[in-house]
Design a protein around this motif. Structure first.
Motif, PDB file in Angstrom:
ATOM      1  N   LEU A  31      70.868  -0.075  -4.933  1.00 30.75           N
ATOM      2  CA  LEU A  31      69.842   0.311  -5.891  1.00 30.75           C
ATOM      3  C   LEU A  31      69.514  -0.789  -6.894  1.00 30.75           C
ATOM      4  CD1 LEU A  31      67.967   2.524  -6.915  1.00 30.75           C
ATOM      5  CD2 LEU A  31      69.855   3.403  -8.309  1.00 30.75           C
ATOM      6  N   GLU A  32      70.528  -1.441  -7.422  1.00 27.89           N
ATOM      7  CA  GLU A  32      70.286  -2.441  -8.476  1.00 27.89           C
ATOM      8  C   GLU A  32      69.790  -3.771  -7.933  1.00 27.89           C
ATOM      9  OE1 GLU A  32      70.331  -1.702 -11.640  1.00 27.89           O
ATOM     10  OE2 GLU A  32      70.875   0.349 -11.092  1.00 27.89           O
ATOM     11  N   THR A  33      70.194  -4.130  -6.722  1.00 32.27           N
ATOM     12  CA  THR A  33      69.843  -5.447  -6.186  1.00 32.27           C
ATOM     13  C   THR A  33      68.588  -5.421  -5.325  1.00 32.27           C
ATOM     14  OG1 THR A  33      71.351  -5.057  -4.333  1.00 32.27           O
ATOM     15  CG2 THR A  33      72.201  -6.303  -6.218  1.00 32.27           C
ATOM     16  N   CYS A  34      68.536  -4.465  -4.388  1.00 28.86           N
ATOM     17  CA  CYS A  34      67.383  -4.347  -3.489  1.00 28.86           C
ATOM     18  C   CYS A  34      67.332  -2.920  -2.960  1.00 28.86           C
ATOM     19  CB  CYS A  34      67.473  -5.349  -2.339  1.00 28.86           C
ATOM     20  SG  CYS A  34      66.121  -5.199  -1.156  1.00 28.86           S
ATOM     21  N   PRO A  35      66.590  -2.047  -3.611  1.00 29.63           N
ATOM     22  CA  PRO A  35      66.549  -0.640  -3.183  1.00 29.63           C
ATOM     23  C   PRO A  35      66.225  -0.514  -1.701  1.00 29.63           C
ATOM     24  CG  PRO A  35      65.404  -0.919  -5.265  1.00 29.63           C
ATOM     25  CD  PRO A  35      65.728  -2.292  -4.779  1.00 29.63           C
ATOM     26  N   SER A  36      67.006   0.337  -0.997  1.00 27.24           N
ATOM     27  CA  SER A  36      66.901   0.425   0.452  1.00 27.24           C
ATOM     28  C   SER A  36      66.995   1.869   0.917  1.00 27.24           C
ATOM     29  CB  SER A  36      68.023  -0.399   1.100  1.00 27.24           C
ATOM     30  OG  SER A  36      68.043  -0.216   2.487  1.00 27.24           O
ATOM     31  N   ASN A  37      66.225   2.202   1.912  1.00 23.20           N
ATOM     32  CA  ASN A  37      66.222   3.554   2.461  1.00 23.20           C
ATOM     33  C   ASN A  37      67.419   3.776   3.383  1.00 23.20           C
ATOM     34  OD1 ASN A  37      65.278   6.144   2.861  1.00 23.20           O
ATOM     35  ND2 ASN A  37      63.229   5.527   3.492  1.00 23.20           N
ATOM     36  N   LEU A  38      67.620   5.028   3.755  1.00 27.03           N
ATOM     37  CA  LEU A  38      68.712   5.429   4.636  1.00 27.03           C
ATOM     38  C   LEU A  38      68.151   5.886   5.976  1.00 27.03           C
ATOM     39  CD1 LEU A  38      70.653   7.643   2.056  1.00 27.03           C
ATOM     40  CD2 LEU A  38      70.987   5.211   2.502  1.00 27.03           C
ATOM     41  N   ARG A  39      69.025   5.978   6.983  1.00 27.35           N
ATOM     42  CA  ARG A  39      68.670   6.554   8.273  1.00 27.35           C
ATOM     43  C   ARG A  39      69.696   7.605   8.655  1.00 27.35           C
ATOM     44  NH1 ARG A  39      67.367   4.005  13.639  1.00 27.35           N
ATOM     45  NH2 ARG A  39      66.824   6.197  13.918  1.00 27.35           N
ATOM     46  N   PRO A  40      69.252   8.686   9.305  1.00 30.10           N
ATOM     47  CA  PRO A  40      70.202   9.704   9.734  1.00 30.10           C
ATOM     48  C   PRO A  40      71.142   9.191  10.820  1.00 30.10           C
ATOM     49  CG  PRO A  40      67.949  10.560   9.726  1.00 30.10           C
ATOM     50  CD  PRO A  40      67.861   9.083   9.569  1.00 30.10           C
ATOM     51  N   LEU A  41      72.344   9.758  10.850  1.00 27.22           N
ATOM     52  CA  LEU A  41      73.336   9.477  11.896  1.00 27.22           C
ATOM     53  C   LEU A  41      73.538  10.743  12.723  1.00 27.22           C
ATOM     54  CD1 LEU A  41      75.978   7.581   9.734  1.00 27.22           C
ATOM     55  CD2 LEU A  41      74.461   6.559  11.435  1.00 27.22           C
ATOM     56  N   TYR A  42      73.649  10.572  14.029  1.00 27.48           N
ATOM     57  CA  TYR A  42      73.847  11.705  14.930  1.00 27.48           C
ATOM     58  C   TYR A  42      75.111  11.472  15.755  1.00 27.48           C
ATOM     59  CZ  TYR A  42      68.792  11.948  14.082  1.00 27.48           C
ATOM     60  OH  TYR A  42      67.547  11.978  13.504  1.00 27.48           O
ATOM     61  N   PRO A  43      76.000  12.441  15.839  1.00 24.50           N
ATOM     62  CA  PRO A  43      77.201  12.278  16.659  1.00 24.50           C
ATOM     63  C   PRO A  43      76.925  12.627  18.125  1.00 24.50           C
ATOM     64  CG  PRO A  43      77.293  14.382  15.512  1.00 24.50           C
ATOM     65  CD  PRO A  43      75.999  13.722  15.099  1.00 24.50           C
ATOM     66  N   GLY A  44      77.384  11.785  19.034  1.00 27.22           N
ATOM     67  CA  GLY A  44      77.344  12.108  20.459  1.00 27.22           C
ATOM     68  C   GLY A  44      75.971  12.451  20.992  1.00 27.22           C
ATOM     69  N   ARG A  45      74.957  11.686  20.626  1.00 25.53           N
ATOM     70  CA  ARG A  45      73.602  12.000  21.050  1.00 25.53           C
ATOM     71  C   ARG A  45      73.380  11.647  22.512  1.00 25.53           C
ATOM     72  NH1 ARG A  45      68.629   9.762  17.576  1.00 25.53           N
ATOM     73  NH2 ARG A  45      69.911   7.911  17.743  1.00 25.53           N
ATOM     74  N   SER A  46      72.491  12.402  23.166  1.00 24.94           N
ATOM     75  CA  SER A  46      72.144  12.172  24.567  1.00 24.94           C
ATOM     76  C   SER A  46      71.502  10.807  24.754  1.00 24.94           C
ATOM     77  CB  SER A  46      71.178  13.271  25.039  1.00 24.94           C
ATOM     78  OG  SER A  46      70.572  12.906  26.259  1.00 24.94           O
ATOM     79  N   ASN A  47      71.691  10.217  25.926  1.00 31.37           N
ATOM     80  CA  ASN A  47      71.066   8.933  26.249  1.00 31.37           C
ATOM     81  C   ASN A  47      69.766   9.145  27.021  1.00 31.37           C
ATOM     82  OD1 ASN A  47      71.214   6.082  26.041  1.00 31.37           O
ATOM     83  ND2 ASN A  47      71.734   5.942  28.213  1.00 31.37           N
ATOM     84  N   SER A  48      69.139  10.292  26.816  1.00 33.71           N
ATOM     85  CA  SER A  48      67.907  10.642  27.528  1.00 33.71           C
ATOM     86  C   SER A  48      66.795  10.923  26.537  1.00 33.71           C
ATOM     87  CB  SER A  48      68.143  11.882  28.397  1.00 33.71           C
ATOM     88  OG  SER A  48      66.937  12.390  28.900  1.00 33.71           O
ATOM     89  N   HIS A 214      60.945  10.353   2.853  1.00 24.79           N
ATOM     90  CA  HIS A 214      62.157  11.071   3.248  1.00 24.79           C
ATOM     91  C   HIS A 214      62.640  10.576   4.619  1.00 24.79           C
ATOM     92  CE1 HIS A 214      64.960  14.330   3.840  1.00 24.79           C
ATOM     93  NE2 HIS A 214      64.642  14.856   2.669  1.00 24.79           N
ATOM     94  N   PRO A 215      63.891  10.131   4.736  1.00 20.74           N
ATOM     95  CA  PRO A 215      64.357   9.534   5.994  1.00 20.74           C
ATOM     96  C   PRO A 215      64.353  10.474   7.189  1.00 20.74           C
ATOM     97  CG  PRO A 215      66.181   9.793   4.437  1.00 20.74           C
ATOM     98  CD  PRO A 215      64.927  10.051   3.684  1.00 20.74           C
ATOM     99  N   ILE A 216      64.474  11.788   6.951  1.00 19.42           N
ATOM    100  CA  ILE A 216      64.416  12.723   8.077  1.00 19.42           C
ATOM    101  C   ILE A 216      63.012  12.724   8.674  1.00 19.42           C
ATOM    102  CG2 ILE A 216      64.572  15.147   8.744  1.00 19.42           C
ATOM    103  CD1 ILE A 216      66.843  15.495   6.771  1.00 19.42           C
ATOM    104  N   GLY A 217      61.995  12.742   7.833  1.00 19.49           N
ATOM    105  CA  GLY A 217      60.625  12.738   8.315  1.00 19.49           C
ATOM    106  C   GLY A 217      60.262  11.467   9.071  1.00 19.49           C
ATOM    107  N   ILE A 218      60.789  10.328   8.621  1.00 21.07           N
ATOM    108  CA  ILE A 218      60.496   9.047   9.269  1.00 21.07           C
ATOM    109  C   ILE A 218      60.943   9.049  10.721  1.00 21.07           C
ATOM    110  CG2 ILE A 218      61.109   6.587   9.255  1.00 21.07           C
ATOM    111  CD1 ILE A 218      61.043   6.704   6.206  1.00 21.07           C
ATOM    112  N   GLU A 219      61.944   9.858  11.063  1.00 24.09           N
ATOM    113  CA  GLU A 219      62.390   9.953  12.452  1.00 24.09           C
ATOM    114  C   GLU A 219      61.249  10.353  13.394  1.00 24.09           C
ATOM    115  OE1 GLU A 219      66.183   9.722  13.704  1.00 24.09           O
ATOM    116  OE2 GLU A 219      65.366   8.248  12.284  1.00 24.09           O
ATOM    117  N   GLY A 220      60.286  11.107  12.893  1.00 19.29           N
ATOM    118  CA  GLY A 220      59.166  11.524  13.727  1.00 19.29           C
ATOM    119  C   GLY A 220      58.333  10.360  14.230  1.00 19.29           C
TER     120      GLY A 220
END
Length: 419
Positions: A31-48, A214-220
């Motif tokens: 936040l103080e040096t270079c504000p940066s967004n986040l990305r969601p993490l998913y456990p064991g996601r399909s490779n399809s 919002h990082p969840i929406g960016i997934e779209g």
């Protein structure tokens, strides 16, 4: 199921729990040096890419295996699966015969923002939100309002004087409340207070410096990459987008990188940001992570990308793909809007033709080669900002007889034949 297990900072890699409050400040460490967004993490996601649950029929949710899952279900209006249109006529004019247009005006509310809204409103509904809200000059607000209506949620769109009238009318038609602010920056103060005290689910940035939505929406927006690959005989060399805070740029980059990791593609196309005031161009030149505010040297007609300061997430997408940023002017945009409509039958919003201006500039500089395959993302319909794009309607003098009309038709036909 792709239940979100947590979040990761796209800059420093720090991981955060799934219950982290996403207040658009992004990574606390950065936040103080270079504000940066986040990305969601998913456990064991399909490779399809295939949707094994057959969620939503003909929509971008055919790629549900790579998108978040929500206990409350999916809020969909049939978004995505927009055409990838060969644009050879304008491509020849620009010196890029292998030019294709991803026409996002075919989405339910006539813009690419529907890819964001279907995901983020599904998230809001699953989290029990009653009100969704955004700061928007038009497209994001119209899209959020439509999806909120579908979900039965109240929608608040905080905007500013000068936003395109057609889009404000569209927002109101969906039943949303519009809050126009005299000072543009006051939008964020209102949203922050409402998020804190009223529990509004805010989908847009509301802190400065901006990190993105919002990082969840960016997934779209990842589905743009999936569709381009599915629709293309050959992978494009370049993908060019109009860029404000870089949400779609970030999403399409993530989508291509996932396809690379899955072995579906052998490389990632180079991404280009068509921008107005040059903050990304300056950051790429300086080599710094922090995006600096730029002087607003003119009032842009491309209102939806008119920011003087973009985001680290946009800069990272350009760096990760060996891409670049190109500044565009009002005169270039207005001229390109008319050329696209006349040559390809696509009437696009002013900001949406900025990628084609970038194509022209990069071809002139021989950055894009003549035989390169180029995809320009046209993000919204030209009906969105008619009050800005057309200064005054041209009134044709009526023909007084069939003979007068025939004379004009004959002259026009002969002129076209000799051209």
């Amino acid at each position: 199921m792709n239940i979100i297990a947590g979040y990761r900072c796209i800059r420093c890699g720090t991981r955060y729990p799934a219950d982290l409050r996403l207040d658009t400040r992004g990574c606390p460490k950065c936040l103080e040096t270079c504000p940066s967004n986040l990305r969601p993490l998913y456990p064991g996601r399909s490779n399809s890419l295939a949707d094994t649950n057959n969620h939503a029929g003909k929509s971008l949710w055919q790629y549900a295996s790579r998108l978040p899952s929500f206990a409350g279900g999916i809020v969909s209006l049939g978004e995505g699966l927009t055409p990838l249109v060969p644009a050879g006529r304008i491509g020849q004019t620009l010196g890029v015969p292998h030019l294709f247009i991803k026409d996002e005006s075919r989405n339910p509310t006539w813009s690419h923002k529907d890819r964001f809204s279907t995901v983020v409103v599904s998230a809001a509904l699953s989290q029990g939100a009653k009100v969704v809200a955004t700061a928007s000059s038009g497209n994001a607000g119209a899209s959020l309002a439509a999806y909120a209506a579908k979900a039965g949620l109240e929608c608040i769109v905080v905007t500013f004087a000068g936003a395109a009238g057609a889009m404000i009318s569209q927002i109101r038609a969906y039943g949303a409340s519009v809050f126009p602010m005299a000072r543009k920056t006051d939008r964020w103060a209102l949203l922050e207070k409402a998020a804190d005290q009223l529990g509004w689910f805010v989908t847009s940035p509301y802190h400065h410096p901006v990190i993105g939505s919002h990082p969840i929406g960016i997934e779209g927006y990842k589905t743009l990459a999936y569709e381009i690959v599915d629709q293309s005989d050959d992978l494009p060399d370049w993908c060019i987008l109009p860029v404000c805070y870089g949400d779609a740029l970030t999403g399409i980059c993530a989508g291509f990188q996932e396809l690379l990791e899955m072995g579906r593609i052998s490389r990632v196309p180079r991404l280009v940001a068509a921008e107005v005031h040059g903050s990304l161009s300056a950051a790429l030149e300086s080599g710094c992570d922090k995006i600096e505010e730029q002087e607003q040297s003119f009032k842009t007609v491309a209102v939806s990308i008119g920011t003087t300061r973009s985001t680290y997430q946009a800069l990272k997408a350009l760096r990760d793909t060996g891409g670049c940023a190109v500044r565009v002017s009002n005169d270039e945009i207005r001229s390109m809007q008319g050329m696209l409509a006349a040559k390809e039958g696509i009437f696009a919003e002013l900001a949406s033709v900025a990628p084609l201006v970038a194509v022209q500039r990069l071809r002139e500089r021989q950055v894009i080669a003549q035989n390169d395959r180029v995809v320009a993302i046209v993000t919204a319909s030209g009906l969105k900002d008619l009050d800005i794009s057309i200064e005054a309607p041209r009134r044709e003098k009526p023909f007084v007889s069939v003979e007068d009309a025939w004379k004009r038709a004959f002259e026009r036909t002969k002129a076209d034949e000799s051209a």
